[in-house]
Write a protein that holds these residues in place. Sequence first.
Motif, mmCIF file in Angstrom:
data_model
loop_
_atom_site.group_PDB
_atom_site.id
_atom_site.type_symbol
_atom_site.label_atom_id
_atom_site.label_comp_id
_atom_site.label_asym_id
_atom_site.label_seq_id
_atom_site.Cartn_x
_atom_site.Cartn_y
_atom_site.Cartn_z
ATOM 1 N N GLU A 85 1.005 -1.241 0.111
ATOM 2 C CA GLU A 85 -0.161 0.131 -0.071
ATOM 3 C C GLU A 85 0.808 1.131 -0.139
ATOM 4 O OE1 GLU A 85 -2.412 0.144 3.364
ATOM 5 O OE2 GLU A 85 -3.312 -1.834 3.125
ATOM 6 N N VAL A 86 0.493 2.343 -0.961
ATOM 7 C CA VAL A 86 1.342 3.393 -0.848
ATOM 8 C C VAL A 86 0.360 4.686 -0.722
ATOM 9 C CG1 VAL A 86 3.082 4.815 -2.199
ATOM 10 C CG2 VAL A 86 2.983 2.298 -2.602
ATOM 11 N N HIS A 87 0.519 5.349 0.375
ATOM 12 C CA HIS A 87 -0.450 6.243 0.522
ATOM 13 C C HIS A 87 0.214 7.934 0.377
ATOM 14 C CE1 HIS A 87 -3.126 3.855 3.111
ATOM 15 N NE2 HIS A 87 -2.142 3.050 3.093
ATOM 16 N N GLY A 88 -0.325 8.493 -0.525
ATOM 17 C CA GLY A 88 0.035 10.022 -0.659
ATOM 18 C C GLY A 88 -0.481 10.841 0.780
ATOM 19 N N ASP A 89 0.088 12.066 0.640
ATOM 20 C CA ASP A 89 -0.261 12.750 1.723
ATOM 21 C C ASP A 89 -1.732 13.695 1.699
ATOM 22 O OD1 ASP A 89 0.204 14.536 -0.629
ATOM 23 O OD2 ASP A 89 1.546 15.772 0.365
ATOM 24 N N ASN A 196 1.558 -9.719 5.699
ATOM 25 C CA ASN A 196 2.565 -9.840 4.450
ATOM 26 C C ASN A 196 2.456 -8.632 3.606
ATOM 27 O OD1 ASN A 196 1.997 -12.984 5.107
ATOM 28 N ND2 ASN A 196 4.286 -12.681 4.580
ATOM 29 N N THR A 197 1.873 -7.340 4.195
ATOM 30 C CA THR A 197 1.873 -6.222 3.279
ATOM 31 C C THR A 197 2.861 -5.244 3.792
ATOM 32 O OG1 THR A 197 -0.582 -6.893 3.100
ATOM 33 C CG2 THR A 197 0.181 -4.271 2.754
ATOM 34 N N ALA A 198 3.254 -4.668 2.978
ATOM 35 C CA ALA A 198 4.493 -3.451 3.101
ATOM 36 C C ALA A 198 3.570 -2.083 2.891
ATOM 37 C CB ALA A 198 5.581 -3.346 2.330
ATOM 38 N N VAL A 199 3.606 -1.343 3.765
ATOM 39 C CA VAL A 199 2.805 -0.040 3.701
ATOM 40 C C VAL A 199 3.797 1.227 3.675
ATOM 41 C CG1 VAL A 199 0.667 1.227 4.757
ATOM 42 C CG2 VAL A 199 1.151 -1.126 5.236
ATOM 43 N N GLN A 200 3.481 2.188 2.934
ATOM 44 C CA GLN A 200 4.329 3.326 2.804
ATOM 45 C C GLN A 200 3.635 4.629 2.680
ATOM 46 O OE1 GLN A 200 6.985 3.570 -0.961
ATOM 47 N NE2 GLN A 200 8.510 4.113 0.496
ATOM 48 N N TRP A 201 3.942 5.482 3.569
ATOM 49 C CA TRP A 201 3.314 6.927 3.533
ATOM 50 C C TRP A 201 4.417 7.875 3.004
ATOM 51 C CZ3 TRP A 201 2.582 2.980 7.297
ATOM 52 C CH2 TRP A 201 1.339 2.568 7.600
ATOM 53 N N PHE A 202 3.657 8.846 2.067
ATOM 54 C CA PHE A 202 4.514 10.110 1.726
ATOM 55 C C PHE A 202 3.681 11.160 2.545
ATOM 56 C CE2 PHE A 202 5.747 7.355 -1.553
ATOM 57 C CZ PHE A 202 6.772 7.605 -1.952
ATOM 58 N N THR A 203 4.565 11.716 3.142
ATOM 59 C CA THR A 203 3.774 12.842 4.169
ATOM 60 C C THR A 203 4.436 14.431 3.968
ATOM 61 O OG1 THR A 203 5.330 12.631 6.187
ATOM 62 C CG2 THR A 203 3.545 11.180 5.951
ATOM 63 N N GLY A 204 4.975 14.425 2.624
ATOM 64 C CA GLY A 204 5.415 15.842 2.349
ATOM 65 C C GLY A 204 6.945 15.829 2.507
ATOM 66 N N ASP A 205 7.390 16.262 3.961
ATOM 67 C CA ASP A 205 8.574 16.168 4.150
ATOM 68 C C ASP A 205 9.165 14.832 4.892
ATOM 69 O OD1 ASP A 205 7.293 16.080 6.711
ATOM 70 O OD2 ASP A 205 8.800 17.920 7.527
ATOM 71 N N THR A 206 8.503 13.766 5.010
ATOM 72 C CA THR A 206 9.002 12.450 5.329
ATOM 73 C C THR A 206 8.605 11.419 4.445
ATOM 74 O OG1 THR A 206 7.275 11.731 6.917
ATOM 75 C CG2 THR A 206 8.889 13.413 7.711
ATOM 76 N N VAL A 207 9.179 10.279 4.428
ATOM 77 C CA VAL A 207 8.799 8.892 3.885
ATOM 78 C C VAL A 207 8.856 7.899 4.713
ATOM 79 C CG1 VAL A 207 9.061 7.458 1.807
ATOM 80 C CG2 VAL A 207 9.607 9.678 1.633
ATOM 81 N N LEU A 211 7.709 -2.448 7.106
ATOM 82 C CA LEU A 211 7.920 -3.641 6.049
ATOM 83 C C LEU A 211 7.420 -4.915 6.928
ATOM 84 C CD1 LEU A 211 11.457 -2.615 4.702
ATOM 85 C CD2 LEU A 211 9.158 -2.352 3.697
ATOM 86 N N PRO A 212 6.932 -5.922 6.444
ATOM 87 C CA PRO A 212 6.567 -7.236 7.289
ATOM 88 C C PRO A 212 7.631 -8.097 7.522
ATOM 89 C CG PRO A 212 5.936 -7.513 4.910
ATOM 90 C CD PRO A 212 6.396 -6.112 4.940
ATOM 91 N N MET A 213 7.857 -8.540 8.988
ATOM 92 C CA MET A 213 8.688 -9.387 9.309
ATOM 93 C C MET A 213 8.281 -10.396 10.265
ATOM 94 S SD MET A 213 11.989 -6.748 10.501
ATOM 95 C CE MET A 213 12.871 -8.372 10.941
ATOM 96 N N PRO A 214 8.758 -11.592 10.569
ATOM 97 C CA PRO A 214 8.436 -12.556 11.359
ATOM 98 C C PRO A 214 7.667 -12.104 12.672
ATOM 99 C CG PRO A 214 10.343 -13.149 10.364
ATOM 100 C CD PRO A 214 10.239 -11.866 10.061
#
Length: 397
Positions: A85-89, A196-207, A211-214
Amino acid sequence: MKKERHDSIVVCGTSLAGLATALGLTKAGFSVALLGPRSVPTTPAPDVYHPRVYAISATSQAFLARLGVWNLMDARRVTPVQAMEVHGDASGVVNLDAWQGAETALAWIVESGQMERALQQAVQFFGITWHAEKFERLESGVVHTDSGRVLRPDLLIGADGGQSPVRKAAGISHHSRAYGDTGVVTHLTTERRHQNTAVQWFTGDTVLALLPMPDTADGHQVSMVWSMPEAMAHELLALPPEGRASWLESRLAAATGGRLGALSVRSPVFGFPLFIEHSSMVAPGVALVSDAAHRVHPLAGQGLNLGLGDIEALVDVLSAKESFRGAGDIRVLERYRRARAEPILAMRLATDGLHKLFASQAAPVVLARNVGMQCADRLPFVKRLLINAAAGGKPGV
């Protein structure tokens, strides 16, 4: 039967890139020696994980399998990423699933320590010579070490990291630009399953990426990589360990919107400065791979994959060279540089472009990028392109 080659190659650097380079060239029949300190791999406790993890693409996984390294790693500590999942701001979001690209996984999350341990085992199995000394200087193609050893290889390979002494000694042109950002990493216990889903947020000045782990005895686990401005990171890293955990947990709750429920810090917090770098990669008798040759923003998690691509290409080029040319012949090395020029440039432009796109707070840009994400999420052929790129392949439908 594989033809035996007698080109003498010295690989300077004994971390992941150096070990993989030496192993790949040895399996291709070249005479190879490693140069650099020898670390002693330790067996991790069941619920203790290396602070640095990598998202290994399908292309890199296949290469590591051909090296005989993939199956040496503990499968219980390797986590497949089956969705992203890739989320914008604002309202923008893109959802990717491996099945949409007919893939078993988008990537695999692997600890740096697991890979290094497996590579060292393979290097030992093949009996690769290892000079546990430091590179000191290069004079007319002759390598001098800090202990006074003198090596005269046909080819010296710099796999010695972003500050690469080999690159400097060979006079290879190099360009670096600091982002003014710091990558902050730690592992978190999550209230909800990551599935087992990687999730990413772009929040303007941060990313921010989780990441899924055991799972551990404490609960479900993810690895956090948070790219943030230096001032923000300095505020965090100046705190004592307990303060760092409290600082992160309060800000993570706001940044993630409770996507994985309550988050708690379960490992030490580290930070490292972020750069974009590139070099001309070769000189007579010298070639660079991985971070010694280039570095990109970690927002796409492709740094190590790009480096493994270098190694695979270099092995292929050297294996295909004419018998009358030595491994250090600049005409041969230029073929390697040309083979890597397009993928490195494409990744550099993509990661740097995304960073600049989401750093802008101009209202029209904010609107455009989030609308663009919404459109991409509705177009299956665009998703297939993105999934293919994540797997390390060429764009295609």
